[in-house]
Enzyme design. Structure first.
Site, mmCIF file in Angstrom:
data_model
loop_
_atom_site.group_PDB
_atom_site.id
_atom_site.type_symbol
_atom_site.label_atom_id
_atom_site.label_comp_id
_atom_site.label_asym_id
_atom_site.label_seq_id
_atom_site.Cartn_x
_atom_site.Cartn_y
_atom_site.Cartn_z
ATOM 1 N N GLU A 39 25.779 73.823 57.896
ATOM 2 C CA GLU A 39 25.116 72.615 57.396
ATOM 3 C C GLU A 39 24.504 72.851 56.017
ATOM 4 O O GLU A 39 24.539 71.975 55.153
ATOM 5 C CB GLU A 39 24.024 72.145 58.383
ATOM 6 N N ASP A 55 37.329 69.845 63.377
ATOM 7 C CA ASP A 55 37.763 68.879 62.362
ATOM 8 C C ASP A 55 37.909 69.418 60.934
ATOM 9 O O ASP A 55 39.005 69.457 60.361
ATOM 10 C CB ASP A 55 36.821 67.664 62.373
ATOM 11 N N GLU A 82 30.366 58.237 70.121
ATOM 12 C CA GLU A 82 30.719 59.647 69.928
ATOM 13 C C GLU A 82 31.934 60.032 70.755
ATOM 14 O O GLU A 82 32.762 60.830 70.335
ATOM 15 C CB GLU A 82 29.528 60.549 70.278
ATOM 16 N N GLU A 118 33.160 58.852 59.242
ATOM 17 C CA GLU A 118 34.586 59.227 59.277
ATOM 18 C C GLU A 118 35.560 58.044 59.221
ATOM 19 O O GLU A 118 36.552 58.085 58.489
ATOM 20 C CB GLU A 118 34.877 60.101 60.508
ATOM 21 N N THR A 138 33.613 67.941 52.657
ATOM 22 C CA THR A 138 33.488 67.295 53.968
ATOM 23 C C THR A 138 32.199 66.493 54.066
ATOM 24 O O THR A 138 32.069 65.614 54.918
ATOM 25 C CB THR A 138 33.582 68.330 55.116
#
Ligand code: DMJ
Length: 637
Positions: free
Chosen positions: A118, A262, A355, A376, A466
């Protein structure tokens, strides 16, 4: 792209027709696109100003109670994550003030335990993209007094995280690093586990830093981590979700394109596009081919055992929704359109994507009902609109904007939705809402209205990290592949193996036809035009240059032992052998133990946001009939 149909999943195919039925595009005029873009701008400021007034310098806004919370070290996270969105919106004043405040006040020499993943995607990426904007005349946002303060901060931060890569596999030690002392929390008293996304989503930020500082170490360690992961892939080229970074043993063997994996796929392709490094392309092609063969059940994606390809989770999870956008970059647009339609049908049904959405029952998955303002699906909508200019994607964007305005807008910002069925609001606003969700929405409508922004009109091609951070393919960052002429992010030459259509082709078409409006007919004509070739099943990348194979060129191969695959019950060694490359880990042996649940590991606290796995579904799990069927992805219920 035609992946083989899997008999067991016939039910998915039957339902998929229901889900991807054509919804006629109502059409968004250019004038309306401008209004929508302005609405998104207002949305940004409602949230950003709410953060600055009520939460700054804490990490994130509590948008219902109008307070702040520290969620990632207390480094004014939301401000850093918002910097390049400010620049994109052309807000010079706030961009300059923010960059100056960060340069003067942000310090990393404090004891904090942070997530390496993160911290990298949000803070390191945010600092680097802002640095690249603030230091460059070409962006129109150059700050005359700027003296590389953000680059120095980024370098300092990355150096503090380097010890996290010091593991036998090269894969980062899970998530923790104690920044002040440079000591990493590497207690050998238990297993240290990282997700595949966590270990494989560092290359863009660290690689760009290497190119900007002329210190190769950052690029080397992150590339080594990717090699460490890829060397442990299964025989059918799938990777699991979690791995023990000391033993190299997979502790979670579910393969998929969403949760926990992902952005591993995303960074393989994007590292190639940004750096021109064909090693990433080579790995991406193999990984992508396997994903389309074993995980794709047109138009959905499922999770399977990485070794046997047996179905484990017939589940759509919201993180999967980035995939159609990635497919646009890979030039594989046809399946992207179908999958986007399916995913968007889930959004339409609930007003948001939960989710988790169970593909066996076609209901929201228990325990996965929330929508934490994720970007996304909007991200993929932007990429598909950019590639096709089909107005249906503008309609989708308008719907998603309406949902956010209607149900997520709250007193001081935008709220997480704790239950998509009842639209209950929650007192959180993740920083990625401003870094990504709002950014991609704004880019979508600005593209239709103008466009008038750095990404579309700027001097470089931009690769989005990302976290949505802008990384330009400048000559300093982007090394051109020698045997192929390189224009922008894509490599083009007369010797291309394959040409697929892209936004550039569509732009040419639009330019020739002087078209200003976005009609469905245009889009349909375009799809049938002679310039359009469907991508083959291998999903070849636009611009792939011919020449040496990867092994010939680099002398590197990734070898797994013969018997570590398919038979889950047998004990087998898993060996990663990488040859002729001094900076690679060699031959790490481990025992293939029965699948274990990472959450049983006391050392594993779970991914902060991505690890919300469903309980095992109460449907019959298919059994493998034989090895051949397993390899072909043919499983029977
Ligand atoms: C972001 O931090 C990034 O997009 C990451 O890759 C996945 N999770 C969030 C958005 O959902």
């Amino acid at each position: 792209m035609g992946a083989p149909k899997k008999p067991l999943l016939l039910i998915l195919l039957i339902f998929s027709d229901f889900f991807i039925c054509e919804i006629p595009a109502e059409g968004v005029t250019k004038e309306e696109a401008k209004q929508l873009r302005d609405e998104v701008r207002e949305m940004f400021y409602h949230a950003f100003d709410g953060y600055m007034v009520h939460a700054f310098p804490r990490d994130e806004l509590k948008p219902l109670s109008c307070g702040g919370e520290d969620t990632l070290g207390g480094y004014a996270l939301t401000l850093i994550d918002s910097l390049d969105t400010l620049a994109l919106l052309g807000d010079r004043e706030r961009f300059v003030t923010s960059v100056e405040w960060i340069g003067k006040n942000l310090r990393f020499d404090i004891n904090k335990t942070v997530s390496v993943f993160e911290t990298t995607i949000r803070i390191l990426g945010g600092l680097l993209s802002a640095h690249l904007i603030a230091s460059d005349y070409n962006t129109g946002m150059r700050i005359p007094s700027y003296d590389d303060e953000l680059l120095h901060l980024a370098e300092d931060l990355a150096r503090r995280m380097l010890p996290a890569f010091d593991t036998p596999t090269g894969i980062i030690s899970r998530l923790f690093s104690i920044l002040k002392t440079n000591l990493v929390n590497l207690a050998f008293d238990g297993r240290i586990i990282t997700s595949t996304a966590g270990g494989g989503t560092l290359t863009l930020e660290f690689g760009a830093l290497s190119r900007l500082t002329n210190d190769p170490i950052f690029e080397q360690v992150t590339k080594n981590a990717v090699r460490g992961l890829w060397a442990r892939r299964s025989r059918i080229n799938l990777v699991g979700a979690h791995i023990d970074v000391f033993s190299g043993e997979w502790t979670q063997k579910d393969a998929g394109i969403g949760t926990s994996i992902d952005s591993f796929y995303e960074y393989l392709l994007k590292a190639y596009l940004l750096f021109g490094d064909e090693e990433y392309l080579f790995i991406f092609q193999e990984a992508y081919r396997a994903a389309m063969l074993y995980l794709y059940n047109d138009p959905w994606y499922v999770e399977v055992n990485m070794n046997s390809a047996a179905l484990v989770w017939p589940l759509f999870n919201s993180l999967q929704a980035f995939w159609p956008g990635l497919q646009v970059l890979a030039g594989d647009i046809e399946p992207a359109v179908r999958t986007h339609a399916a995913f968007f049908s889930v959004w339409k049904r609930y007003g948001f994507t939960p989710e988790g959405f169970n593909l066996a029952t076609f209901n929201v998955q228990q325990g996965q009902k929330s929508y934490p303002l994720r970007p996304e699906l909007i991200e993929s909508t932007y990429w598909l609109y950019k590639a096709t200019r089909n107005p249906r994607f503008l309609d989708a964007g308008r719907d998603m904007l309406a949902s956010l305005q209607h149900a997520a807008r709250c007193t001081c910002g935008y709220c997480h939705i704790s239950d998509v069925e009842f639209h209950q609001q929650e007192d959180h606003m993740e920083s990625f809402f401003l870094a990504e969700t709002v950014k991609y929405l704004w880019l979508l409508f600005d593209l239709a209205a103008g466009p008038d922004n750095l990404v579309e009109n700027g001097p470089y091609k931009y690769i989005f990290s990302t976290e949505g951070h802008l990384l330009p393919a400048t000559p300093q960052i982007s090394l051109v592949s020698e045997h192929c002429s390189y224009l922008g992010a894509y490599c083009r030459s007369n010797n291309l193996i394959q040409e697929t259509y892209s936004s550039d082709i569509i732009n040419d078409y639009r330019d020739k036809n002087h078209s200003d409006s976005f009609s469905d007919t245009d889009a349909k004509n375009l799809f049938s035009s002679s310039s359009f070739q469907k991508s083959p099943a291998s999903g070849l990348i636009k611009g792939l240059c011919p020449g040496l194979t990867h092994g010939q060129r680099y002398g590197i191969s990734y070898i797994a032992s013969d018997d570590n695959i398919v038979d889950e019950s047998s004990s087998a060694s898993q060996v990663a052998v990488v040859q002729n490359s001094p900076d690679l880990m060699v031959s790490n042996h481990s025992t293939d133990s029965p699948p274990s649940d990472v959450n049983e590991d006391p050392d594993y606290p779970g991914e902060p946001e991505d690890d919300q796995r469903a309980p095992q579904l109460e449907i019959e799990t298919p059994q493998i009939v034989n090895e051949t069927d397993a390899k072909a992805g043919l499983v029977e219920g």
